[in-house]
Design a protein around this motif. Sequence first.
Motif, PDB file in Angstrom:
ATOM      1  N   MET A   1       0.848  -1.198   0.000  1.00 38.94           N
ATOM      2  CA  MET A   1       0.000   0.000   0.000  1.00 38.94           C
ATOM      3  C   MET A   1       0.880   1.243   0.000  1.00 38.94           C
ATOM      4  N   THR A   2       0.647   2.123  -0.954  1.00 37.68           N
ATOM      5  CA  THR A   2       1.388   3.375  -1.040  1.00 37.68           C
ATOM      6  C   THR A   2       0.566   4.483  -0.411  1.00 37.68           C
ATOM      7  N   LEU A   3       1.129   5.162   0.566  1.00 33.71           N
ATOM      8  CA  LEU A   3       0.441   6.252   1.230  1.00 33.71           C
ATOM      9  C   LEU A   3       0.878   7.577   0.624  1.00 33.71           C
ATOM     10  N   VAL A   4      -0.075   8.470   0.448  1.00 39.77           N
ATOM     11  CA  VAL A   4       0.201   9.806  -0.072  1.00 39.77           C
ATOM     12  C   VAL A   4       0.017  10.803   1.061  1.00 39.77           C
ATOM     13  N   PHE A   5       1.028  11.606   1.299  1.00 41.98           N
ATOM     14  CA  PHE A   5       0.990  12.610   2.356  1.00 41.98           C
ATOM     15  C   PHE A   5       0.906  13.994   1.727  1.00 41.98           C
ATOM     16  N   ARG A   6      -0.086  14.770   2.145  1.00 40.95           N
ATOM     17  CA  ARG A   6      -0.282  16.131   1.642  1.00 40.95           C
ATOM     18  C   ARG A   6       0.096  17.105   2.757  1.00 40.95           C
ATOM     19  N   GLY A   7       0.923  18.091   2.404  1.00 47.18           N
ATOM     20  CA  GLY A   7       1.403  19.042   3.386  1.00 47.18           C
ATOM     21  C   GLY A   7       0.733  20.396   3.271  1.00 47.18           C
ATOM     22  N   PHE A   8       0.337  20.947   4.417  1.00 47.43           N
ATOM     23  CA  PHE A   8      -0.308  22.262   4.467  1.00 47.43           C
ATOM     24  C   PHE A   8       0.613  23.318   5.076  1.00 47.43           C
ATOM     25  N   GLY A   9       1.850  22.920   5.379  1.00 51.42           N
ATOM     26  CA  GLY A   9       2.773  23.813   6.068  1.00 51.42           C
ATOM     27  C   GLY A   9       2.766  23.552   7.558  1.00 51.42           C
ATOM     28  N   GLY A  10       3.904  23.856   8.203  1.00 52.70           N
ATOM     29  CA  GLY A  10       4.004  23.605   9.636  1.00 52.70           C
ATOM     30  C   GLY A  10       3.810  22.129   9.942  1.00 52.70           C
ATOM     31  N   PRO A  11       3.020  21.817  10.973  1.00 50.40           N
ATOM     32  CA  PRO A  11       2.847  20.425  11.389  1.00 50.40           C
ATOM     33  C   PRO A  11       1.666  19.724  10.731  1.00 50.40           C
ATOM     34  N   THR A  12       1.034  20.383   9.764  1.00 53.35           N
ATOM     35  CA  THR A  12      -0.255  19.920   9.254  1.00 53.35           C
ATOM     36  C   THR A  12      -0.080  19.066   8.000  1.00 53.35           C
ATOM     37  N   VAL A  13      -0.354  17.782   8.151  1.00 55.23           N
ATOM     38  CA  VAL A  13      -0.194  16.800   7.078  1.00 55.23           C
ATOM     39  C   VAL A  13      -1.426  15.905   7.069  1.00 55.23           C
ATOM     40  N   SER A  14      -1.902  15.545   5.881  1.00 56.43           N
ATOM     41  CA  SER A  14      -3.021  14.611   5.789  1.00 56.43           C
ATOM     42  C   SER A  14      -2.599  13.359   5.044  1.00 56.43           C
ATOM     43  N   PHE A  15      -3.246  12.252   5.380  1.00 57.74           N
ATOM     44  CA  PHE A  15      -3.007  10.984   4.699  1.00 57.74           C
ATOM     45  C   PHE A  15      -4.183  10.062   4.983  1.00 57.74           C
ATOM     46  N   SER A  16      -4.330   9.039   4.165  1.00 58.79           N
ATOM     47  CA  SER A  16      -5.402   8.065   4.338  1.00 58.79           C
ATOM     48  C   SER A  16      -4.807   6.697   4.635  1.00 58.79           C
ATOM     49  N   LEU A  17      -5.467   5.968   5.532  1.00 59.36           N
ATOM     50  CA  LEU A  17      -5.013   4.644   5.938  1.00 59.36           C
ATOM     51  C   LEU A  17      -6.230   3.842   6.376  1.00 59.36           C
ATOM     52  N   GLY A  18      -6.367   2.635   5.852  1.00 64.78           N
ATOM     53  CA  GLY A  18      -7.459   1.765   6.270  1.00 64.78           C
ATOM     54  C   GLY A  18      -8.834   2.357   6.073  1.00 64.78           C
ATOM     55  N   GLY A  19      -9.003   3.143   5.016  1.00 65.22           N
ATOM     56  CA  GLY A  19     -10.308   3.727   4.732  1.00 65.22           C
ATOM     57  C   GLY A  19     -10.654   4.951   5.552  1.00 65.22           C
ATOM     58  N   ARG A  20      -9.692   5.485   6.300  1.00 68.78           N
ATOM     59  CA  ARG A  20      -9.910   6.696   7.082  1.00 68.78           C
ATOM     60  C   ARG A  20      -8.877   7.751   6.684  1.00 68.78           C
ATOM     61  N   THR A  21      -9.292   9.008   6.708  1.00 73.67           N
ATOM     62  CA  THR A  21      -8.389  10.112   6.402  1.00 73.67           C
ATOM     63  C   THR A  21      -8.025  10.830   7.694  1.00 73.67           C
TER      64      THR A  21
END
Length: 248
Positions: A1-21
């Motif tokens: 499974m390849t995870l994609v991490f999106r950065g918003f700056g600072g400590p704020t990062v989003s990613f999805s795992l196991g059907g949850r974001t």
Amino acid sequence: MTLVFRGFGGPTVSFSLGGRTFLTDPTFDPAGRYPIGDRELTKTAESRGTPADAAPVDVVLLSHDQHPDNLDRAGREFALTVPLLLTTPDGADRLGPPARGLAPWEALTLPGSDVVVTAVPAQHGPAGTEHLTGPVTGFVLHGPDLPTVYVSGDNASLDVVRAIAARFSSVDVAVLFGGAARTPLVGDVNLTLSAADMVEATRLLGAPTVVPAHIDSWAHFTEGLDDVRAAFTAAGLADRLHVPVAAA
């Protein structure tokens, strides 16, 4: 499974795992000066995305609520609309629903999901400064047939990383908060991992993928992405470093 991490700056990062974001430490306020007690922190860059860009989010992973570079006004407003916000017990008491506090090593299986979130220790500065910085938590996300993801939160201790590595024999992705943050509150010492510490944490965890976070956008950071790249390159670990893609 390849995870994609999106950065918003600072400590704020989003990613999805196991059907949850998931979204870490929401910060969306504009650049400027932000009070913290009788001091202030200066945000030097605009966020690279808005709450609308982050949505929909199922779970916010909040290392702590007491510092504006980890939870600002817009971030707080957004976080309280998300179905679940996981943080320290003290933070959950202050924030109220939907916040839920997890003590160190306490685990929660997300409803309707195979994802288990385990709160892990974090030390926001050198030993003996906890009364100044307040409680902080990290998280490990894991589950059957899922990659294991460690989110450090604002941690400056490699001993903490060693303890986590002893509990979790396999960490596939480490989201490491760095920046070697410093403020007059604790003097000439780091409140978060330095680039060299991030390299050592990677070795301790055996993580094949490292996502750097919290290394930009605030004046109290003494290191940035260039320092992290240089440290990982010098250590022969440049291939493990994966910078989050821009959120917007």
